[in-house]
Design an enzyme around this catalytic site. Sequence first.
Site, PDB file in Angstrom:
ATOM      1  N   LYS A 161       0.894  -1.216  -0.076  1.00  0.00           N
ATOM      2  CA  LYS A 161       0.220  -0.038   0.045  1.00  0.00           C
ATOM      3  C   LYS A 161       0.888   1.089   0.062  1.00  0.00           C
ATOM      4  O   LYS A 161       1.988   1.402   0.688  1.00  0.00           O
ATOM      5  CB  LYS A 161      -0.919  -0.050   1.321  1.00  0.00           C
ATOM      6  CG  LYS A 161      -1.875  -1.110   1.373  1.00  0.00           C
ATOM      7  CD  LYS A 161      -2.785  -1.024   2.603  1.00  0.00           C
ATOM      8  CE  LYS A 161      -3.413  -2.186   2.882  1.00  0.00           C
ATOM      9  NZ  LYS A 161      -3.755  -2.418   4.434  1.00  0.00           N
ATOM     10  N   ARG A 163       5.926   1.576   7.066  1.00  0.00           N
ATOM     11  CA  ARG A 163       5.546   0.542   8.258  1.00  0.00           C
ATOM     12  C   ARG A 163       6.397  -0.673   8.557  1.00  0.00           C
ATOM     13  O   ARG A 163       6.481  -1.302   7.622  1.00  0.00           O
ATOM     14  CB  ARG A 163       3.970   0.276   8.027  1.00  0.00           C
ATOM     15  CG  ARG A 163       3.436  -0.471   9.200  1.00  0.00           C
ATOM     16  CD  ARG A 163       2.173  -0.813   8.821  1.00  0.00           C
ATOM     17  NE  ARG A 163       1.486  -1.729  10.006  1.00  0.00           N
ATOM     18  CZ  ARG A 163       0.396  -2.182  10.107  1.00  0.00           C
ATOM     19  NH1 ARG A 163      -0.561  -2.146   8.835  1.00  0.00           N
ATOM     20  NH2 ARG A 163       0.103  -3.001  11.217  1.00  0.00           N
ATOM     21  N   HIS A 179       0.172  -3.473  15.817  1.00  0.00           N
ATOM     22  CA  HIS A 179      -0.929  -2.451  15.466  1.00  0.00           C
ATOM     23  C   HIS A 179      -0.690  -1.382  16.404  1.00  0.00           C
ATOM     24  O   HIS A 179      -1.703  -0.564  16.558  1.00  0.00           O
ATOM     25  CB  HIS A 179      -2.181  -3.249  16.038  1.00  0.00           C
ATOM     26  CG  HIS A 179      -2.646  -4.185  14.899  1.00  0.00           C
ATOM     27  ND1 HIS A 179      -3.662  -4.980  15.435  1.00  0.00           N
ATOM     28  CD2 HIS A 179      -2.596  -4.366  13.728  1.00  0.00           C
ATOM     29  CE1 HIS A 179      -4.047  -5.996  14.247  1.00  0.00           C
ATOM     30  NE2 HIS A 179      -3.381  -5.250  13.300  1.00  0.00           N
ATOM     31  N   LEU A 234      -9.920  -4.389  14.699  1.00  0.00           N
ATOM     32  CA  LEU A 234     -10.314  -5.659  14.069  1.00  0.00           C
ATOM     33  C   LEU A 234     -10.265  -5.517  12.639  1.00  0.00           C
ATOM     34  O   LEU A 234     -11.175  -4.970  11.774  1.00  0.00           O
ATOM     35  CB  LEU A 234     -11.736  -5.658  14.522  1.00  0.00           C
ATOM     36  CG  LEU A 234     -12.229  -5.318  16.162  1.00  0.00           C
ATOM     37  CD1 LEU A 234     -13.606  -5.714  16.481  1.00  0.00           C
ATOM     38  CD2 LEU A 234     -11.418  -6.592  16.915  1.00  0.00           C
ATOM     39  N   GLY A 235      -9.141  -5.858  11.980  1.00  0.00           N
ATOM     40  CA  GLY A 235      -9.303  -6.232  10.594  1.00  0.00           C
ATOM     41  C   GLY A 235      -8.994  -7.642  10.176  1.00  0.00           C
ATOM     42  O   GLY A 235      -9.192  -8.392  10.743  1.00  0.00           O
ATOM     43  N   ARG A 254      -5.614 -16.448  11.420  1.00  0.00           N
ATOM     44  CA  ARG A 254      -4.918 -16.779  12.767  1.00  0.00           C
ATOM     45  C   ARG A 254      -5.883 -17.146  13.908  1.00  0.00           C
ATOM     46  O   ARG A 254      -6.636 -16.502  14.040  1.00  0.00           O
ATOM     47  CB  ARG A 254      -4.098 -15.545  13.097  1.00  0.00           C
ATOM     48  CG  ARG A 254      -2.767 -15.249  11.724  1.00  0.00           C
ATOM     49  CD  ARG A 254      -2.083 -13.856  12.345  1.00  0.00           C
ATOM     50  NE  ARG A 254      -2.510 -12.733  11.277  1.00  0.00           N
ATOM     51  CZ  ARG A 254      -1.959 -11.634  11.371  1.00  0.00           C
ATOM     52  NH1 ARG A 254      -1.670 -11.143  12.514  1.00  0.00           N
ATOM     53  NH2 ARG A 254      -2.253 -10.678  10.593  1.00  0.00           N
ATOM     54  N   ASP A 283     -13.460 -13.705   5.519  1.00  0.00           N
ATOM     55  CA  ASP A 283     -13.964 -12.229   5.223  1.00  0.00           C
ATOM     56  C   ASP A 283     -15.331 -12.210   6.097  1.00  0.00           C
ATOM     57  O   ASP A 283     -16.110 -12.835   6.051  1.00  0.00           O
ATOM     58  CB  ASP A 283     -14.013 -12.319   3.736  1.00  0.00           C
ATOM     59  CG  ASP A 283     -14.518 -10.707   3.552  1.00  0.00           C
ATOM     60  OD1 ASP A 283     -15.356 -10.071   3.929  1.00  0.00           O
ATOM     61  OD2 ASP A 283     -13.818 -10.319   2.660  1.00  0.00           O
ATOM     62  N   ARG A 341     -17.659 -10.093   5.963  1.00  0.00           N
ATOM     63  CA  ARG A 341     -18.707  -9.637   5.021  1.00  0.00           C
ATOM     64  C   ARG A 341     -19.373 -11.283   4.574  1.00  0.00           C
ATOM     65  O   ARG A 341     -20.499 -11.304   4.518  1.00  0.00           O
ATOM     66  CB  ARG A 341     -18.512  -9.110   4.021  1.00  0.00           C
ATOM     67  CG  ARG A 341     -18.381  -7.512   4.150  1.00  0.00           C
ATOM     68  CD  ARG A 341     -17.724  -6.820   3.132  1.00  0.00           C
ATOM     69  NE  ARG A 341     -16.379  -7.148   2.944  1.00  0.00           N
ATOM     70  CZ  ARG A 341     -15.362  -6.578   2.563  1.00  0.00           C
ATOM     71  NH1 ARG A 341     -15.625  -5.256   1.822  1.00  0.00           N
ATOM     72  NH2 ARG A 341     -14.089  -6.967   2.470  1.00  0.00           N
ATOM     73  N   GLY A 398     -11.326  -2.656   9.539  1.00  0.00           N
ATOM     74  CA  GLY A 398     -12.311  -2.905   8.754  1.00  0.00           C
ATOM     75  C   GLY A 398     -13.670  -3.550   9.323  1.00  0.00           C
ATOM     76  O   GLY A 398     -14.581  -3.026   9.145  1.00  0.00           O
ATOM     77  N   GLY A 422     -14.115  -3.317  12.805  1.00  0.00           N
ATOM     78  CA  GLY A 422     -14.621  -2.548  13.825  1.00  0.00           C
ATOM     79  C   GLY A 422     -15.264  -1.340  13.233  1.00  0.00           C
ATOM     80  O   GLY A 422     -16.254  -0.796  14.007  1.00  0.00           O
ATOM     81  N   GLU A 423     -14.642  -0.985  12.182  1.00  0.00           N
ATOM     82  CA  GLU A 423     -15.491   0.429  11.619  1.00  0.00           C
ATOM     83  C   GLU A 423     -16.898  -0.018  10.691  1.00  0.00           C
ATOM     84  O   GLU A 423     -17.808   0.891  10.638  1.00  0.00           O
ATOM     85  CB  GLU A 423     -14.646   0.845  10.364  1.00  0.00           C
ATOM     86  CG  GLU A 423     -13.342   1.577  11.178  1.00  0.00           C
ATOM     87  CD  GLU A 423     -12.283   1.708  10.328  1.00  0.00           C
ATOM     88  OE1 GLU A 423     -12.550   1.960   8.848  1.00  0.00           O
ATOM     89  OE2 GLU A 423     -11.232   1.692  10.649  1.00  0.00           O
TER      90      GLU A 423
HETATM   91  P1  ADP Z   1      -6.333  -5.320   6.948  1.00  0.00           P
HETATM   92  O1  ADP Z   1      -5.944  -5.971   8.343  1.00  0.00           O
HETATM   93  O2  ADP Z   1      -5.979  -6.397   6.000  1.00  0.00           O
HETATM   94  O3  ADP Z   1      -6.084  -3.848   6.892  1.00  0.00           O
HETATM   95  P2  ADP Z   1      -8.895  -4.144   7.023  1.00  0.00           P
HETATM   96  O4  ADP Z   1      -8.833  -3.583   8.046  1.00  0.00           O
HETATM   97  O5  ADP Z   1      -9.339  -3.805   5.636  1.00  0.00           O
HETATM   98  O6  ADP Z   1      -7.961  -5.492   6.951  1.00  0.00           O
HETATM   99  O7  ADP Z   1     -10.193  -5.502   7.401  1.00  0.00           O
HETATM  100  C1  ADP Z   1     -10.686  -6.436   6.667  1.00  0.00           C
HETATM  101  C2  ADP Z   1     -11.924  -6.992   7.420  1.00  0.00           C
HETATM  102  O8  ADP Z   1     -12.725  -5.979   7.380  1.00  0.00           O
HETATM  103  C3  ADP Z   1     -12.700  -8.207   6.462  1.00  0.00           C
HETATM  104  O9  ADP Z   1     -12.809  -9.141   7.309  1.00  0.00           O
HETATM  105  C4  ADP Z   1     -13.540  -7.578   6.000  1.00  0.00           C
HETATM  106  O10 ADP Z   1     -14.791  -8.476   5.701  1.00  0.00           O
HETATM  107  C5  ADP Z   1     -14.216  -6.727   7.044  1.00  0.00           C
HETATM  108  N1  ADP Z   1     -15.133  -5.714   6.552  1.00  0.00           N
HETATM  109  C6  ADP Z   1     -14.875  -4.716   5.569  1.00  0.00           C
HETATM  110  N2  ADP Z   1     -16.253  -4.212   5.476  1.00  0.00           N
HETATM  111  C7  ADP Z   1     -17.149  -4.560   6.104  1.00  0.00           C
HETATM  112  C8  ADP Z   1     -18.418  -4.563   6.467  1.00  0.00           C
HETATM  113  N3  ADP Z   1     -19.406  -3.519   5.384  1.00  0.00           N
HETATM  114  N4  ADP Z   1     -19.058  -5.438   7.221  1.00  0.00           N
HETATM  115  C9  ADP Z   1     -18.355  -6.379   7.921  1.00  0.00           C
HETATM  116  N5  ADP Z   1     -17.146  -6.663   7.793  1.00  0.00           N
HETATM  117  C10 ADP Z   1     -16.521  -5.800   6.903  1.00  0.00           C
END
Ligand code: ADP
Length: 397
Positions: free
Chosen positions: A19, A93, A181, A209-210, A241, A283, A285, A328, A330-331
């Site tokens: 990125k 990073r 993090h 939470l990503g 993980r 994922d 979603r 992703g 958490g938001e």
């Molecule tokens: P990374 O740790 O790779 O930067 P992100 O912070 O982008 O990852 O988070 C990815 C996670 O966020 C995935 O599990 C994805 O499914 C989840 N996510 C993204 N958008 C949504 C959403 N609208 N609803 C639920 N989960 C989501």
Amino acid sequence: MIAANDGIVVLNAGSSSIKFSLYSGAGLDLTFKGRIENLYSGPTRFSARDAAGASIGAEEWGEALDHAAAMRYLVDFAAGHLGGYRVLAAGHRIVHGGTHYSGPRRLDAEALAYLDTLVPLAPLHLPHNLAAVRAVAQLAPHLPQVGCFDTAFHSVQPALAQAFALPPAVTDLGVRRYGFHGLSYEYIASRLPQADPALARAKVVAAHLGNGASMCAMAGGRSVASTMGFTAVEGLPMGTRCGALDPGVVLYLIQELGMDVARVQEMLYQQSGLLGVSGISSDMRALEASGDPRARLAIDLLVYRIGRELGSLAASLGGLDALVFSGGIGENSVALRAAVCRDAAWLGVALDEAANAAPRGVARISRPDSRVAVWIVPADEELMIARHTLDLMERPA
Ligand code: ADP
């Protein structure tokens, strides 16, 4: 002083993606950002957008690119799109700063030599971070480079929070909890007081939470404890993980199931967590959209573990004033935030369901009478890196 057309390039090089972003002017305004993904596995894809979100570049290769080829492409792209911008420095990073680096620093030959010695502590991430640094050094030898470490923010944790109950012969080798993090938590700590000045001195637990997931207890903006430990596989279950595990399980996998080290590593890092439990996807979603009970179980397990860690981190703080969601999941996951907050009612968390359903940017989503304030703070590790990099460049040598 940074001029309006001066910029800081930020690079976040992972195992399969890079990125990048450009921040410019005294306000470090985001100018453009993008990513190259699917390195090594292919088809490698590139996309970039300007600050308004309009596409300024897209490319797809039939084959898989490696880090070096990707960096070459990025430098060419940047050269073509920098227009009037002058790049002052590149900020990276870097996953691990070991016991020596508790803040950002210039990535000179001495720093790279030290970071090379840390590769055994973070073999899955650090080599990729360092490959990007070396690629930039080769392609733009005069450009200053700055490393910002995911461990640094946690270096101030009390010694007890960092310790494992292991013999000193092992501890002395650097086997302790580092936490990761950190750039995300540092950004959250910097952002909260702008949202509510009272939060500057508060006892806060933040959950990033990503795909990787962790939680951090902060008192007055300083890290006190975190769920990730010696490595980033510890703590919460993540996309792939496993999170916290009885070490006896690892012995069982080796002794009774005959797995070798590579197989155990693959299982714990790539085949566990949301993917492993659901058997469907890493994922969130996809799991939320699925009616399969195993998808439900994977989500329930994540929510349960967040609740357990929240109690533990609140204990490390001796109380709790605020809970923060980021990353992703958490938001974006309304349902997960609601479930976590329901389980945390005993701590004094009262969610505002309407605010939770439609948050925008940095937003408070708890009811006015909630003893614990609940916030969403969108993650922005890149801006944190840009700030650190500029600070270091402006500091007298
Ligand atoms: P990374 O740790 O790779 O930067 P992100 O912070 O982008 O990852 O988070 C990815 C996670 O966020 C995935 O599990 C994805 O499914 C989840 N996510 C993204 N958008 C949504 C959403 N609208 N609803 C639920 N989960 C989501």
